[in-house]
Design an enzyme around this catalytic site. Structure first.
Site, PDB file in Angstrom:
ATOM      1  N   GLU A 148      85.860  30.062  29.586  1.00  0.00           N
ATOM      2  CA  GLU A 148      86.649  31.287  29.074  1.00  0.00           C
ATOM      3  C   GLU A 148      87.317  31.843  30.277  1.00  0.00           C
ATOM      4  O   GLU A 148      86.683  32.135  31.341  1.00  0.00           O
ATOM      5  CB  GLU A 148      85.486  32.222  28.571  1.00  0.00           C
ATOM      6  CG  GLU A 148      86.194  33.834  28.139  1.00  0.00           C
ATOM      7  CD  GLU A 148      84.965  34.433  27.552  1.00  0.00           C
ATOM      8  OE1 GLU A 148      85.408  35.431  26.740  1.00  0.00           O
ATOM      9  OE2 GLU A 148      83.851  34.030  27.544  1.00  0.00           O
TER      10      GLU A 148
ATOM     11  N   LYS B   5      90.459  34.678  20.679  1.00  0.00           N
ATOM     12  CA  LYS B   5      89.070  34.845  20.452  1.00  0.00           C
ATOM     13  C   LYS B   5      88.896  36.076  19.339  1.00  0.00           C
ATOM     14  O   LYS B   5      89.847  37.024  19.215  1.00  0.00           O
ATOM     15  CB  LYS B   5      88.534  35.544  21.769  1.00  0.00           C
ATOM     16  CG  LYS B   5      87.054  35.921  21.680  1.00  0.00           C
ATOM     17  CD  LYS B   5      86.449  36.297  23.055  1.00  0.00           C
ATOM     18  CE  LYS B   5      84.971  36.357  23.176  1.00  0.00           C
ATOM     19  NZ  LYS B   5      84.538  36.847  24.539  1.00  0.00           N
TER      20      LYS B   5
ATOM     21  N   CYS C 123      83.112  31.944  23.379  1.00  0.00           N
ATOM     22  CA  CYS C 123      81.918  32.721  23.721  1.00  0.00           C
ATOM     23  C   CYS C 123      81.293  33.232  22.523  1.00  0.00           C
ATOM     24  O   CYS C 123      80.654  32.746  21.772  1.00  0.00           O
ATOM     25  CB  CYS C 123      82.267  33.556  24.873  1.00  0.00           C
ATOM     26  SG  CYS C 123      80.861  33.976  25.961  1.00  0.00           S
TER      27      CYS C 123
END
Length: 566
Positions: A44, A111, A148
């Site tokens: 990330e 994300k 994540c």
């Protein structure tokens, strides 16, 4: 057997070093090509470094990331790459994953779940994505990509990608900060996600130190039954390459409502022909003390390296805290880059003075011995008139600590060394430290390490090589600012104190809850009072490595001016 070969590039990115991070990414891509990998995955925000914080508010920072992403794109041809980067699109900023193949940016995943708790502050900078991404990699093979926090959500992108999008492999790119034994939490979570969605999960995590955060790596791959089949090293850069038998892949297809937030990218990538060599590797998981020690070493090493400090300097008192700190410093930076200063006063015992020298000799470091008696007497002489008719108290004691702080800072200014403080979490919690004295410095290795854990870490390190004298373990801890002083003149026994601190700070238990657990009522109230009154000291303390779930600073943010009392 037709296999998909995935390389998880567990790299140590430096925040803001976009050129350096770019070159590291390209080097890994070139290595993965030699492995005949089909797919390489980076953590990330690997290109920008994580967390970039308010750099993300600077347009030039975002533009520079985009420019260097083009250099990464040019480096791909036969290999497919997933790279984390900050993505500015339609006047919004996203935490994103670039999907790259044959020198083209063929897709971007944004994300969807932005963490905003603990050390995370992503809602300050990013907008959430609104579509789960599935790559149609080759005929019959679909791969989901998420970032994540997305994988931590039970009904998040992974469920949509695998069960509705028919993805057989989920790629999660992550920058997950370390605290003690967090790896076990990740392993359990990823195993659960793999089983419930009947898909492989490949998890690529960042490694390295960034201010008070340490990222521990340990990138992993789980099969569709939730079994861990590959794991990278902890606290080290690593390229983990894994072969997955495509024929064995299944997907957890279920009936889903229509109009799910799902996006497909069709790339029809060619799967490389491979020799018979089968790639798979599972590194051992470190024990609790071993991983904490490794985190402290890496945190100091990267803080110095990424901020241009070649050398550190610290006060070596002959006590357990400074003994552990100097040992960590040598392990992080080598003996030639660690300078210790012993600054005895009239109250320093022969035992602590001799132990300081023994530690320095055992580690092979330079030790300066600078007595402070004459300086202390000069201070007292200068203050004799205004202090007349008053009793000697903590003011006179703390002058000694501040003299030592001044000497350390003088060495820092003269030689460009970073002053490393030696205080621990137990002392900082209760304010048992001298502002501008033993708190003076640029980096606090033990800031998040309770005193009882200090002893355990020192014992652990001595099992590798006995560098800390046994007498230090047996001596009652003392600041040695007056005669016959011990820490327990002011503080409860550290075993009791640390238990109360854990409940009051880490677990946010009330005073009444702690008392119900069998602790002395007055002791709990006095400890809580010391903690509450010391916030102003903590606010001025140096940054230090986070090793607990709730560290001072990023995790626990209490107001200094606070009228609330239980």
């Amino acid at each position: 057997m037709k296999t998909l070969r995935i390389t998880l590039a567990q790299i140590n990115s430096a925040v803001g070093d976009i050129n350096g991070n770019c070159q590291k990414i390209i080097n890994c891509i070139n290595k993965a090509k030699t492995f005949k990998s089909d797919l390489i995955v980076f953590p990330e925000l690997a290109l920008s470094g994580y967390p970039p914080e308010d750099l993300l508010l600077r347009p030039k920072f975002i533009q520079t990331n985009r420019q260097y992403l083009e250099e990464v794109i040019k480096a791909t041809d036969s290999i497919f790459a997933i790279v984390g980067f900050p993505y500015f699109y339609k006047y919004k900023l996203f935490n994103a994953a670039a999907i790259i193949y044959q020198k083209k940016l063929i897709g971007v995943y944004k994300k969807m779940h932005l963490p905003n708790y603990g050390v995370f502050d992503e809602m300050r900078y990013f907008k959430p994505g609104d579509k789960a991404l599935v790559l149609e990699f080759s005929k019959g093979l679909k791969i989901g990509v998420n970032i994540c926090e997305d994988i931590w959500q039970e009904k998040g992108p992974a469920q949509i990608q695998s069960q509705a999008g028919k993805a057989k492999i989920i790629i999660n790119i992550s920058s997950s900060p370390y605290f003690a034994q967090k790896l076990a939490l990740r392993q359990n979570l990823l195993s659960k996600r793999a089983k419930e969605n009947r898909c492989f999960i490949a998890y690529c995590n960042l490694v390295g130190g960034q201010d008070e955060l340490v990222f521990d790596g340990a990138s992993m791959v789980f099969d569709a039954k939730g079994k861990l089949i590959a794991q990278a090293k902890q606290f080290q850069e690593d390229l983990l390459t894994v072969d997955i038998d495509i024929a064995s892949l299944t997907s957890a297809t279920r009936s889903f409502r229509k109009n799910l937030p799902l996006e497909y990218v069709n790339i029809r990538a060619k799967i490389n022909d491979k020799p018979n060599t089968f790639f798979s590797r599972k590194e051992k998981t470190l024990g609790r003390l071993e991983e904490i020690y490794a985190a402290l070493v890496l945190g100091l090493k990267d803080y110095c390296g990424k901020n241009g400090f070649r050398q550190v300097v610290l006060g070596l008192s002959g006590g357990i805290d400074s003994a552990l700190v100097v040992t960590i410093a040598v392990d992080a930076l080598d003996r030639d880059n660690v300078v210790a200063i012993s600054m005895p006063s009239m109250y320093s015992s022969e035992g602590t003075k001799s132990d300081a020298k023994k530690i320095a000799d055992n580690l092979g470091i330079k030790l300066h011995i600078i007595p402070i008696d004459s300086l202390y007497k000069e201070y007292l002489a200068s203050l004799r008139k205004p202090f007349a008719k008053t009793k000697s108290n903590i003011a006179e004691e703390n002058i000694q600590a501040r003299i030592r702080g001044n000497i350390l800072m003088a060495f820092s200014n003269k030689f460009g060394s970073l002053v490393v403080t030696t205080g621990n979490k137990s002392e900082l919690s209760t304010g048992y430290c001298t502002l501008y004295g033993d708190t003076a410095g640029g980096f606090a290795i033990l800031k998040d390490v309770p005193k009882t854990l200090v002893y355990k870490l020192a014992r652990f390190r001595n099992k590798i090589e006995e560098v800390i004298p046994e007498s230090i373990f047996k001596r009652a801890p003392s600041a040695e600012l007056k005669r016959n002083q011990t820490d327990q003149d002011t503080l409860p026994a550290y075993s009791t104190l640390d238990a109360i601190i854990d409940l009051y700070i880490e677990k946010d238990k009330s005073i009444s809850d702690i008392i119900k657990r069998g602790f002395n009522k007055n002791l709990v109230k006095r400890t809580a009072s010391m903690i509450d009154k010391s916030e102003y000291k903590r606010r001025q303390y140096a940054v230090g490595v986070k090793i607990t779930p709730k560290a001072f600073g990023r995790d626990r943010r209490m107001p200094i001016t606070n009228m609330f009392k239980e």
